[in-house]
Design a protein around this motif. Structure first.
Motif, PDB file in Angstrom:
ATOM      1  N   SER A  12       0.829  -1.199   0.000  1.00 26.46           N
ATOM      2  CA  SER A  12       0.000   0.000   0.000  1.00 26.46           C
ATOM      3  C   SER A  12       0.862   1.247   0.000  1.00 26.46           C
ATOM      4  CB  SER A  12      -0.909   0.000   1.238  1.00 26.46           C
ATOM      5  OG  SER A  12      -1.724   1.140   1.245  1.00 26.46           O
ATOM      6  N   SER A  13       0.383   2.275  -0.745  1.00 33.55           N
ATOM      7  CA  SER A  13       1.132   3.525  -0.833  1.00 33.55           C
ATOM      8  C   SER A  13       0.329   4.644  -0.193  1.00 33.55           C
ATOM      9  CB  SER A  13       1.418   3.853  -2.300  1.00 33.55           C
ATOM     10  OG  SER A  13       1.988   5.125  -2.411  1.00 33.55           O
ATOM     11  N   ARG A  14       0.906   5.384   0.725  1.00 36.93           N
ATOM     12  CA  ARG A  14       0.207   6.466   1.396  1.00 36.93           C
ATOM     13  C   ARG A  14       0.941   7.781   1.180  1.00 36.93           C
ATOM     14  NH1 ARG A  14      -1.439   4.131   7.362  1.00 36.93           N
ATOM     15  NH2 ARG A  14      -2.103   2.073   6.683  1.00 36.93           N
ATOM     16  N   THR A  15       0.156   8.838   1.045  1.00 41.68           N
ATOM     17  CA  THR A  15       0.766  10.157   0.985  1.00 41.68           C
ATOM     18  C   THR A  15       0.562  10.914   2.294  1.00 41.68           C
ATOM     19  OG1 THR A  15      -1.259  11.039   0.012  1.00 41.68           O
ATOM     20  CG2 THR A  15       0.465  10.326  -1.492  1.00 41.68           C
ATOM     21  N   GLN A  16      -0.366  10.443   3.128  1.00 40.44           N
ATOM     22  CA  GLN A  16      -0.620  11.117   4.397  1.00 40.44           C
ATOM     23  C   GLN A  16      -1.108  10.052   5.373  1.00 40.44           C
ATOM     24  OE1 GLN A  16      -0.439  14.579   3.884  1.00 40.44           O
ATOM     25  NE2 GLN A  16      -0.565  15.203   5.989  1.00 40.44           N
ATOM     26  N   SER A  17      -0.485   9.897   6.517  1.00 39.08           N
ATOM     27  CA  SER A  17      -0.872   8.840   7.444  1.00 39.08           C
ATOM     28  C   SER A  17      -1.771   9.392   8.543  1.00 39.08           C
ATOM     29  CB  SER A  17       0.375   8.216   8.074  1.00 39.08           C
ATOM     30  OG  SER A  17       0.974   9.132   8.963  1.00 39.08           O
ATOM     31  N   GLU A  18      -2.422   8.458   9.221  1.00 41.37           N
ATOM     32  CA  GLU A  18      -3.289   8.848  10.326  1.00 41.37           C
ATOM     33  C   GLU A  18      -2.517   9.626  11.380  1.00 41.37           C
ATOM     34  OE1 GLU A  18      -6.037   6.599  13.694  1.00 41.37           O
ATOM     35  OE2 GLU A  18      -5.347   5.522  11.924  1.00 41.37           O
ATOM     36  N   ALA A  19      -1.293   9.231  11.628  1.00 42.90           N
ATOM     37  CA  ALA A  19      -0.494   9.907  12.659  1.00 42.90           C
ATOM     38  C   ALA A  19      -0.219  11.352  12.296  1.00 42.90           C
ATOM     39  CB  ALA A  19       0.812   9.156  12.858  1.00 42.90           C
ATOM     40  N   ASP A  20      -0.134  11.662  10.986  1.00 40.13           N
ATOM     41  CA  ASP A  20       0.144  13.021  10.550  1.00 40.13           C
ATOM     42  C   ASP A  20      -0.944  13.981  11.000  1.00 40.13           C
ATOM     43  OD1 ASP A  20       2.487  12.317   9.276  1.00 40.13           O
ATOM     44  OD2 ASP A  20       1.478  11.895   7.384  1.00 40.13           O
ATOM     45  N   TYR A  21      -2.140  13.446  11.146  1.00 39.03           N
ATOM     46  CA  TYR A  21      -3.266  14.321  11.456  1.00 39.03           C
ATOM     47  C   TYR A  21      -3.662  14.288  12.932  1.00 39.03           C
ATOM     48  CZ  TYR A  21      -4.083  14.452   6.437  1.00 39.03           C
ATOM     49  OH  TYR A  21      -3.958  14.637   5.086  1.00 39.03           O
ATOM     50  N   ARG A 172     -12.861   0.901 -10.479  1.00 38.05           N
ATOM     51  CA  ARG A 172     -11.889   1.795 -11.136  1.00 38.05           C
ATOM     52  C   ARG A 172     -11.152   2.560 -10.035  1.00 38.05           C
ATOM     53  NH1 ARG A 172     -13.094   6.960 -13.426  1.00 38.05           N
ATOM     54  NH2 ARG A 172     -11.184   7.918 -14.248  1.00 38.05           N
ATOM     55  N   GLU A 173      -9.821   2.600 -10.118  1.00 44.08           N
ATOM     56  CA  GLU A 173      -9.023   3.282  -9.112  1.00 44.08           C
ATOM     57  C   GLU A 173      -7.845   4.007  -9.755  1.00 44.08           C
ATOM     58  OE1 GLU A 173      -9.917   3.521  -5.990  1.00 44.08           O
ATOM     59  OE2 GLU A 173     -11.563   2.063  -6.119  1.00 44.08           O
ATOM     60  N   SER A 174      -7.382   5.059  -9.080  1.00 44.17           N
ATOM     61  CA  SER A 174      -6.113   5.709  -9.435  1.00 44.17           C
ATOM     62  C   SER A 174      -4.985   4.917  -8.778  1.00 44.17           C
ATOM     63  CB  SER A 174      -6.070   7.144  -8.931  1.00 44.17           C
ATOM     64  OG  SER A 174      -7.085   7.915  -9.514  1.00 44.17           O
ATOM     65  N   CYS A 175      -3.998   4.527  -9.556  1.00 41.79           N
ATOM     66  CA  CYS A 175      -2.887   3.733  -9.036  1.00 41.79           C
ATOM     67  C   CYS A 175      -1.571   4.516  -9.154  1.00 41.79           C
ATOM     68  CB  CYS A 175      -2.789   2.415  -9.789  1.00 41.79           C
ATOM     69  SG  CYS A 175      -4.255   1.364  -9.579  1.00 41.79           S
ATOM     70  N   PHE A 176      -0.665   4.229  -8.266  1.00 37.21           N
ATOM     71  CA  PHE A 176       0.707   4.752  -8.264  1.00 37.21           C
ATOM     72  C   PHE A 176       0.809   6.231  -7.905  1.00 37.21           C
ATOM     73  CE2 PHE A 176       1.160   1.185 -11.388  1.00 37.21           C
ATOM     74  CZ  PHE A 176       1.927   0.371 -10.563  1.00 37.21           C
ATOM     75  N   GLY A 177      -0.111   7.074  -8.383  1.00 38.63           N
ATOM     76  CA  GLY A 177       0.019   8.497  -8.087  1.00 38.63           C
ATOM     77  C   GLY A 177      -1.195   9.289  -8.519  1.00 38.63           C
ATOM     78  N   GLN A 178      -1.202  10.557  -8.158  1.00 41.96           N
ATOM     79  CA  GLN A 178      -2.310  11.470  -8.436  1.00 41.96           C
ATOM     80  C   GLN A 178      -2.485  11.669  -9.937  1.00 41.96           C
ATOM     81  OE1 GLN A 178      -2.204  15.094  -6.083  1.00 41.96           O
ATOM     82  NE2 GLN A 178      -2.940  16.316  -7.814  1.00 41.96           N
ATOM     83  N   SER A 179      -3.754  11.711 -10.387  1.00 45.18           N
ATOM     84  CA  SER A 179      -4.061  11.968 -11.794  1.00 45.18           C
ATOM     85  C   SER A 179      -4.723  13.321 -12.009  1.00 45.18           C
ATOM     86  CB  SER A 179      -4.972  10.861 -12.346  1.00 45.18           C
ATOM     87  OG  SER A 179      -4.315   9.620 -12.367  1.00 45.18           O
ATOM     88  N   GLY A 180      -5.609  13.725 -11.100  1.00 45.91           N
ATOM     89  CA  GLY A 180      -6.267  15.020 -11.226  1.00 45.91           C
ATOM     90  C   GLY A 180      -5.306  16.171 -10.947  1.00 45.91           C
ATOM     91  N   ASN A 181      -5.557  17.328 -11.576  1.00 46.50           N
ATOM     92  CA  ASN A 181      -4.631  18.454 -11.449  1.00 46.50           C
ATOM     93  C   ASN A 181      -5.047  19.482 -10.402  1.00 46.50           C
ATOM     94  OD1 ASN A 181      -6.749  19.868 -12.625  1.00 46.50           O
ATOM     95  ND2 ASN A 181      -5.739  20.134 -14.615  1.00 46.50           N
ATOM     96  N   VAL A 186      -3.870  18.815   1.609  1.00 46.60           N
ATOM     97  CA  VAL A 186      -3.375  17.509   2.042  1.00 46.60           C
ATOM     98  C   VAL A 186      -3.921  16.481   1.060  1.00 46.60           C
ATOM     99  CG1 VAL A 186      -3.230  18.109   4.499  1.00 46.60           C
ATOM    100  CG2 VAL A 186      -5.346  17.139   3.574  1.00 46.60           C
ATOM    101  N   ASN A 187      -3.314  15.301   1.048  1.00 49.46           N
ATOM    102  CA  ASN A 187      -3.797  14.258   0.142  1.00 49.46           C
ATOM    103  C   ASN A 187      -3.671  12.904   0.834  1.00 49.46           C
ATOM    104  OD1 ASN A 187      -4.619  12.676  -1.932  1.00 49.46           O
ATOM    105  ND2 ASN A 187      -2.992  13.242  -3.352  1.00 49.46           N
ATOM    106  N   PRO A 188      -4.731  12.440   1.483  1.00 53.64           N
ATOM    107  CA  PRO A 188      -4.677  11.163   2.208  1.00 53.64           C
ATOM    108  C   PRO A 188      -4.944   9.945   1.323  1.00 53.64           C
ATOM    109  CG  PRO A 188      -6.801  12.193   2.557  1.00 53.64           C
ATOM    110  CD  PRO A 188      -6.011  13.152   1.695  1.00 53.64           C
ATOM    111  N   THR A 189      -5.026  10.140   0.013  1.00 54.80           N
ATOM    112  CA  THR A 189      -5.361   9.064  -0.918  1.00 54.80           C
ATOM    113  C   THR A 189      -4.307   7.970  -0.909  1.00 54.80           C
ATOM    114  OG1 THR A 189      -6.316  10.792  -2.306  1.00 54.80           O
ATOM    115  CG2 THR A 189      -6.121   8.605  -3.271  1.00 54.80           C
ATOM    116  N   LYS A 190      -4.752   6.717  -1.031  1.00 53.62           N
ATOM    117  CA  LYS A 190      -3.856   5.565  -1.107  1.00 53.62           C
ATOM    118  C   LYS A 190      -3.699   5.160  -2.570  1.00 53.62           C
ATOM    119  CE  LYS A 190      -4.708   5.310   3.399  1.00 53.62           C
ATOM    120  NZ  LYS A 190      -5.127   6.527   4.096  1.00 53.62           N
TER     121      LYS A 190
END
Length: 514
Positions: A12-21, A172-181, A186-190
């Motif tokens: 799993s890939s995280r950009t923001q963890s629960e601990a961050d918040y 349908r999912e976004s994989c590896f990284g952000q697609s929208g501009n 913050v970005n908590p998306t996995k």
């Protein structure tokens, strides 16, 4: 959770963890979407300033991958403001549209509330409860990327319970990284690796009424969205279509839960594919490599702009050759995720773009294409795995345009009795073999004309003998890259193939659709 739990922790890939918040995960996600749902607009929901143009292209593409939902019960998860809701409701028996953002679901109801066969529900899917066997299709769009790994696992388990036997899950999912501009504070998306989703989809099972059977999802297709590739040069928008089917609880395919798992972990493991490629030649994993490919493709009279369906495409060698030499476009499908992943790497290496060769992880026996889609269907040594060849060939006939051409090479068997050793080999590999003559008759039964069925075991043996010479020439490099055991496996395997040719034949088949 066992093995899959360990697998999820590592992938799993995280950009923001629960601990961050300092907050719970669900609270973080709720805050994120409250920030991005103030106007309940399409741009907010897709997190992209170009949402209007994107949706013109991706919406029909996504709908094209769905099985028929006419007169079916549909659960739409992550329904948002209703981009898909009305489209689904137009022919469905009933649609339940669910989203956890009140502003989104209210906008959806405002837009589509006049349609009588839609129910609108504002609920968090992690707490959602629905009746077992209550729907035929679960449609999930951009949802699991906002859930924790354990929540994804739990949701897939529930979806398997909600869907009736033979029904479908689309995701349908976004994989590896952000697609929208759209900018995000913050970005908590996995942004997960697609292989993680694939593992969870296909490894989760639930009991049936029979002790020796379980229900599980089997893959129909997985691919990157063409619309995002063309418009954003982004292959990381990935879709999956899976079907709920029974399988033996004791597992099948020599201890693997699904045939795809068998291919990826035994017959076509990463190491196995790469060592085959070392012998066959770069980008090839089929007998004769580039030499037989040139010979076979020469029969097809390919023209620039034609569309070819390559079934069992391996790591792309034939597809790349057809694109480079003849200017065609290829839809390249294989049930082995390992094959497709290496194929996409090789496409970048060959400077072939995603529009020229579109890769899919797909089951040809379950996949649906529109009638009259392809100019050519091409398949190398793949259909040997499929028991009901007539049903598959009828599909080929439907998918081909009038005047379209079919080319197949495949493992076959001789007429008459076979040795016990050969029978054991065929059983162990899960092959279903016909004689070349019978193979040709089945093509005729499917509607094809000008069927040319040839026993080319002579070419098969000739190719194997050449490859044994290649193996000896590159022995030192091969052993350095792999191992002596790998080298012995290849050489002994090739010699065994030559020795089996009294029972095992190699057929080459050409046919046309009037």
């Amino acid at each position: 959770m066992g093995d899959i739990g360990a697998f999820m922790q590592g992938h799993s890939s995280r950009t923001q963890s629960e601990a961050d918040y300092g907050k719970g995960v669900r609270e973080v996600m709720t805050d994120f979407w409250r920030e991005h749902s103030q106007e309940a607009s399409l741009e907010e929901m897709m997190l992209d300033s170009n949402a209007q143009e994107l949706t013109k292209h991706e919406l029909p593409e996504i709908l094209s991958y769905l099985p028929s939902w006419e007169s079916k019960d549909v659960i739409e998860l992550g329904a948002g403001i209703g981009r898909f809701t009305a489209k689904l409701a137009a022919t469905a028996k009933h649609v339940t549209a669910i989203d956890f953002m009140e502003k989104f679901i209210n906008k959806n109801q405002e837009t589509n509330g006049h349609i009588p066969n839609i129910d609108f529900r504002c609920e968090d899917v992690t707490k959602l409860r629905l009746e077992n066997n209550s729907c035929d299709l679960v449609f999930s769009n951009w949802l699991m990327m906002y859930l924790e790994d354990e929540e994804v696992h739990s949701l897939i388990n529930k979806e398997l319970s909600w869907i009736r036997e033979g029904g479908y899950l689309f995701a349908r999912e976004s994989c590896f990284g952000q697609s929208g501009n759209k900018k995000r504070s913050v970005n908590p998306t996995k942004y997960r690796d697609p292989s993680l989703y694939m593992a969870m989809f296909t490894m989760i099972t639930i009991p049936t009424e029979n002790e020796d059977e379980v229900f599980g999802f089997e893959l129909v297709l997985s691919r990157s969205l063409t619309s995002y590739i063309k418009m954003k040069h982004n292959p990381n928008q990935v879709v999956w279509l899976l079907q709920k089917l029974r399988r033996k609880a004791s597992t099948i395919n020599n201890g693997y839960k699904t045939f795809q798992e068998f291919l990826d972990n035994q017959q076509y493991s990463l190491n196995g594919i790469l060592r085959y490629e070392k012998i066959f030649g770069r980008t090839f994993v089929s007998t004769g490599g580039i030499d037989t490919t040139k010979d076979f493709v020469s029969r097809l009279d390919l023209q620039p702009g034609q569309v070819v369906l390559d079934i069992g495409c391996g790591i792309g060698g034939s597809a790349f050759y057809m694109v480079k030499e003849f200017g065609v476009k290829v839809v390249a499908i294989d049930l082995s995720a390992n094959m497709i992943n290496i194929g996409m790497d090789r496409a970048r290496e060959m400077d072939i773009n995603e529009d020229e060769v579109q890769f899919e992880i797909a089951d040809a026996t379950k996949r649906e294409y529109e009638p009259n889609t392809f100019d050519v269907i091409y398949s190398r040594d793949t259909i040997l795995h499929i028991p009901d060849k007539l049903a598959l060939f009828k599909q080929f006939f439907k998918w081909l345009k009038p005047g379209g051409k079919l080319f197949i090479s495949d493992y076959c068997c001789s007429d008459g009795d076979h040795s016990d050793q050969f029978k054991d080999y065929v059983k162990q590999r899960g092959y279903n073999l016909l004689s070349p003559a019978r193979y040709g008759k089945v093509l005729e039964e499917a509607g094809f004309t000008r069927v040319d069925a040839q026993d080319r075991t002579d070419l098969f043996v000739q190719s194997l003998e050449k490859e044994l010479i290649v193996a000896e020439d590159i022995r030192e490099d091969f052993v350095k890259e792999f191992s002596q055991d790998d080298f012995d496996y290849i050489v002994n395997g090739w010699k065994d193939k030559v020795g089996r040719t009294q029972d095992q034949r190699w057929g080459v088949f050409y046919a046309e659709k009037n």
